[in-house]
Design a protein around this motif. Structure first.
Motif, PDB file in Angstrom:
ATOM      1  N   GLN A 284       0.816  -1.208   0.000  1.00 29.11           N
ATOM      2  CA  GLN A 284       0.000   0.000   0.000  1.00 29.11           C
ATOM      3  C   GLN A 284       0.855   1.265   0.000  1.00 29.11           C
ATOM      4  OE1 GLN A 284      -2.594   0.542   3.363  1.00 29.11           O
ATOM      5  NE2 GLN A 284      -3.833   2.017   2.278  1.00 29.11           N
ATOM      6  N   ARG A 285       1.913   1.293   0.753  1.00 31.15           N
ATOM      7  CA  ARG A 285       2.777   2.490   0.809  1.00 31.15           C
ATOM      8  C   ARG A 285       3.318   2.840  -0.570  1.00 31.15           C
ATOM      9  NH1 ARG A 285       6.679   3.307   5.529  1.00 31.15           N
ATOM     10  NH2 ARG A 285       5.717   5.307   5.792  1.00 31.15           N
ATOM     11  N   ARG A 286       3.710   1.828  -1.330  1.00 27.84           N
ATOM     12  CA  ARG A 286       4.225   2.082  -2.684  1.00 27.84           C
ATOM     13  C   ARG A 286       3.118   2.575  -3.607  1.00 27.84           C
ATOM     14  NH1 ARG A 286       7.841  -1.874  -6.447  1.00 27.84           N
ATOM     15  NH2 ARG A 286       8.487  -0.240  -7.870  1.00 27.84           N
ATOM     16  N   ARG A 287       1.933   1.947  -3.517  1.00 26.76           N
ATOM     17  CA  ARG A 287       0.799   2.393  -4.345  1.00 26.76           C
ATOM     18  C   ARG A 287       0.441   3.835  -4.036  1.00 26.76           C
ATOM     19  NH1 ARG A 287      -2.038  -2.626  -2.577  1.00 26.76           N
ATOM     20  NH2 ARG A 287      -3.298  -1.161  -1.436  1.00 26.76           N
ATOM     21  N   LEU A 288       0.426   4.196  -2.765  1.00 27.87           N
ATOM     22  CA  LEU A 288       0.122   5.577  -2.379  1.00 27.87           C
ATOM     23  C   LEU A 288       1.188   6.535  -2.908  1.00 27.87           C
ATOM     24  CD1 LEU A 288      -1.148   5.055   1.259  1.00 27.87           C
ATOM     25  CD2 LEU A 288      -2.514   5.692  -0.731  1.00 27.87           C
TER      26      LEU A 288
END
Length: 114
Positions: free
Chosen positions: A106-110
């Protein structure tokens, strides 16, 4: 249209980039910007309401000025088919990245969204 090179209005089609629910996507040559490569999206036939929604959506996107957003070159209609062209950015489709690497944290997608 076919997957073979050809033409769509004043665009010269180089190759198909994909086909989906929102129409066909082609790598094309845009003649009014020093013959730059463009991503040309040709939509399926639309009703009058759908065409209006499409045009409003594109106008909203065109009004944005972000360094990470591909510029829109043209919006129009040719032989009854709505289309838009935008700056072509070479890269891998997100679907291939996910297929190769699995679920993306999720951190990378954000980070991509920002």
């Amino acid at each position: 249209m076919t997957d073979a090179p050809g033409a769509f209005g004043r665009y010269r089609i180089v190759r198909s980039l994909g086909r989906g629910r929102v129409g066909d996507l082609y790598l094309a040559i845009y003649p009014y910007a020093n013959y730059l490569e463009a991503a040309l999206r040709v939509l399926p036939p639309l009703s009058a309401d759908q065409r209006q929604q499409f045009e409003e959506g594109i106008r909203s996107i065109a009004g944005l000025s972000l360094s990470t957003l591909a510029s829109i070159y043209e919006v129009g209609e040719y032989e009854g088919r709505s289309f838009f062209s935008r700056e072509y950015v070479d890269g891998q489709p997100l679907s291939l990245i996910i297929a190769e690497k699995g679920r993306i944290p999720q951190r990378r997608r954000l980070g991509w969204m920002v």
